[in-house]
Design a protein around this motif. Structure first.
Motif, PDB file in Angstrom:
ATOM      1  N   LEU A   1      20.648  52.278  55.553  1.00 16.83           N
ATOM      2  CA  LEU A   1      21.124  53.031  56.640  1.00 16.83           C
ATOM      3  C   LEU A   1      21.803  54.473  56.166  1.00 16.83           C
ATOM      4  CD1 LEU A   1      22.206  50.099  58.852  1.00 16.83           C
ATOM      5  CD2 LEU A   1      20.157  51.567  58.879  1.00 16.83           C
ATOM      6  N   VAL A   2      22.038  54.672  54.726  1.00 15.67           N
ATOM      7  CA  VAL A   2      22.842  55.749  54.339  1.00 15.67           C
ATOM      8  C   VAL A   2      22.008  57.132  53.922  1.00 15.67           C
ATOM      9  CG1 VAL A   2      24.426  56.483  52.446  1.00 15.67           C
ATOM     10  CG2 VAL A   2      24.881  54.267  53.597  1.00 15.67           C
ATOM     11  N   SER A   3      22.095  58.011  54.423  1.00 16.74           N
ATOM     12  CA  SER A   3      21.233  59.024  54.243  1.00 16.74           C
ATOM     13  C   SER A   3      22.248  60.429  53.963  1.00 16.74           C
ATOM     14  CB  SER A   3      20.357  59.650  55.418  1.00 16.74           C
ATOM     15  OG  SER A   3      21.010  59.959  56.444  1.00 16.74           O
ATOM     16  N   PRO A   4      21.302  61.581  53.539  1.00 15.15           N
ATOM     17  CA  PRO A   4      22.391  62.595  53.279  1.00 15.15           C
ATOM     18  C   PRO A   4      23.100  63.042  54.414  1.00 15.15           C
ATOM     19  CG  PRO A   4      20.325  62.621  51.958  1.00 15.15           C
ATOM     20  CD  PRO A   4      20.194  61.690  52.779  1.00 15.15           C
ATOM     21  N   GLY A   5      22.438  63.004  55.640  1.00 11.46           N
ATOM     22  CA  GLY A   5      23.224  63.560  56.652  1.00 11.46           C
ATOM     23  C   GLY A   5      23.762  62.662  57.643  1.00 11.46           C
ATOM     24  N   SER A   6      24.241  61.149  57.086  1.00 14.08           N
ATOM     25  CA  SER A   6      24.707  60.496  58.146  1.00 14.08           C
ATOM     26  C   SER A   6      25.800  59.524  57.069  1.00 14.08           C
ATOM     27  CB  SER A   6      24.078  59.392  58.529  1.00 14.08           C
ATOM     28  OG  SER A   6      23.614  58.581  57.718  1.00 14.08           O
ATOM     29  N   TRP A   7      25.662  59.787  55.739  1.00 12.54           N
ATOM     30  CA  TRP A   7      26.764  58.631  55.126  1.00 12.54           C
ATOM     31  C   TRP A   7      28.181  58.778  55.320  1.00 12.54           C
ATOM     32  CZ3 TRP A   7      30.898  60.545  52.398  1.00 12.54           C
ATOM     33  CH2 TRP A   7      30.949  62.100  52.059  1.00 12.54           C
ATOM     34  N   HIS A   8      28.725  59.999  56.017  1.00 12.39           N
ATOM     35  CA  HIS A   8      30.001  60.144  56.397  1.00 12.39           C
ATOM     36  C   HIS A   8      30.463  59.857  57.404  1.00 12.39           C
ATOM     37  CE1 HIS A   8      27.575  63.307  58.089  1.00 12.39           C
ATOM     38  NE2 HIS A   8      28.895  63.646  58.936  1.00 12.39           N
ATOM     39  N   VAL A   9      29.636  59.330  58.273  1.00 15.96           N
ATOM     40  CA  VAL A   9      29.998  58.747  59.879  1.00 15.96           C
ATOM     41  C   VAL A   9      30.602  57.548  59.643  1.00 15.96           C
ATOM     42  CG1 VAL A   9      29.094  58.132  62.081  1.00 15.96           C
ATOM     43  CG2 VAL A   9      28.204  60.432  60.764  1.00 15.96           C
ATOM     44  N   PRO A  10      31.693  57.357  60.082  1.00 20.65           N
ATOM     45  CA  PRO A  10      32.356  56.000  60.019  1.00 20.65           C
ATOM     46  C   PRO A  10      31.911  55.011  60.785  1.00 20.65           C
ATOM     47  CG  PRO A  10      33.681  57.308  61.401  1.00 20.65           C
ATOM     48  CD  PRO A  10      32.605  57.993  61.018  1.00 20.65           C
ATOM     49  N   HIS A  11      30.635  54.374  60.635  1.00 21.80           N
ATOM     50  CA  HIS A  11      30.318  53.426  61.423  1.00 21.80           C
ATOM     51  C   HIS A  11      29.681  51.993  60.593  1.00 21.80           C
ATOM     52  CE1 HIS A  11      26.402  54.578  59.578  1.00 21.80           C
ATOM     53  NE2 HIS A  11      26.454  55.768  60.427  1.00 21.80           N
ATOM     54  N   ALA A  12      30.348  52.148  59.195  1.00 22.91           N
ATOM     55  CA  ALA A  12      29.994  50.802  58.578  1.00 22.91           C
ATOM     56  C   ALA A  12      30.657  49.529  58.923  1.00 22.91           C
ATOM     57  CB  ALA A  12      30.668  50.937  57.073  1.00 22.91           C
ATOM     58  N   PRO A  13      29.926  48.645  58.876  1.00 22.45           N
ATOM     59  CA  PRO A  13      30.256  47.426  59.464  1.00 22.45           C
ATOM     60  C   PRO A  13      31.647  46.761  58.673  1.00 22.45           C
ATOM     61  CG  PRO A  13      28.455  46.730  58.306  1.00 22.45           C
ATOM     62  CD  PRO A  13      28.625  48.252  58.168  1.00 22.45           C
ATOM     63  N   PHE A  14      31.911  46.887  57.304  1.00 26.67           N
ATOM     64  CA  PHE A  14      32.690  46.319  56.755  1.00 26.67           C
ATOM     65  C   PHE A  14      33.799  47.188  55.907  1.00 26.67           C
ATOM     66  CE2 PHE A  14      30.202  42.464  57.249  1.00 26.67           C
ATOM     67  CZ  PHE A  14      29.087  42.877  56.877  1.00 26.67           C
ATOM     68  N   TRP A  15      35.032  46.819  56.320  1.00 29.06           N
ATOM     69  CA  TRP A  15      36.264  47.815  55.753  1.00 29.06           C
ATOM     70  C   TRP A  15      37.341  47.020  54.977  1.00 29.06           C
ATOM     71  CZ3 TRP A  15      36.341  53.015  57.185  1.00 29.06           C
ATOM     72  CH2 TRP A  15      35.327  53.653  57.929  1.00 29.06           C
ATOM     73  N   GLY A  16      37.648  47.650  54.268  1.00 29.91           N
ATOM     74  CA  GLY A  16      38.989  47.300  53.479  1.00 29.91           C
ATOM     75  C   GLY A  16      40.368  47.519  54.300  1.00 29.91           C
ATOM     76  N   GLN A  17      41.460  47.249  53.817  1.00 35.48           N
ATOM     77  CA  GLN A  17      42.771  47.339  54.887  1.00 35.48           C
ATOM     78  C   GLN A  17      43.160  48.726  54.446  1.00 35.48           C
ATOM     79  OE1 GLN A  17      42.693  45.942  51.698  1.00 35.48           O
ATOM     80  NE2 GLN A  17      44.401  46.958  50.512  1.00 35.48           N
ATOM     81  N   GLY A  18      43.030  49.468  53.480  1.00 40.26           N
ATOM     82  CA  GLY A  18      43.237  50.839  53.223  1.00 40.26           C
ATOM     83  C   GLY A  18      44.538  50.740  52.004  1.00 40.26           C
ATOM     84  N   THR A  19      44.543  51.935  51.524  1.00 39.07           N
ATOM     85  CA  THR A  19      45.629  52.511  50.633  1.00 39.07           C
ATOM     86  C   THR A  19      46.231  53.548  50.780  1.00 39.07           C
ATOM     87  OG1 THR A  19      46.237  52.025  48.044  1.00 39.07           O
ATOM     88  CG2 THR A  19      44.155  53.065  48.556  1.00 39.07           C
TER      89      THR A  19
END
Length: 126
Positions: A102-120
């Protein structure tokens, strides 16, 4: 799937930090790991991506030439080496996992990933 970021902190402008994203519960070659960041009052933006499906990497224009994304399959960990940091790099940094096809040069940056970390938190002082 579990993603755990580490390595954030306070650094002076021009300095470096390396973030880590430890991943578990996913089939490594089937996923891309994407680094995002979100500064106060701003939208979440894609920073860098490494796609384990095809080996491609992507960077936003804001960090190209300063940040480097890499991965260690044996450790199930993806790294974001951040050099020549600027105050505008201050943000909470997240890693996320997206199915590689689902990752492409034109869409990789869109934040629609299903799994996330908690952030740092990364803070760059001037």
């Amino acid at each position: 799937v579990q993603l755990v970021e580490s390595g954030g902190g306070l650094v002076q402008a021009g300095g470096s930090l390396r973030l880590s994203c430890a991943a578990s519960g996913l089939k490594w070659d089937d996923f891309a790991i994407i680094w995002y960041r979100q500064a106060p009052g701003k939208e979440r933006e894609g920073v860098a991506c490494i796609n384990h499906g095809d080996g491609r990497t992507y960077y936003s224009d804001a960090v190209k030439g300063r940040f480097l994304v890499s991965s260690d399959k044996a450790k199930n960990t993806v790294y974001l080496q951040m050099n020549n940091l600027k105050p505008e790099d201050t943000a909470v940094y997240y890693c996320a996992a997206e199915t590689s096809v689902l990752v492409s040069p034109g869409s990789w940056h869109v934040p629609h990933a299903p799994f996330w970390g908690q952030g740092t938190q990364v803070t760059v002082s001037s």
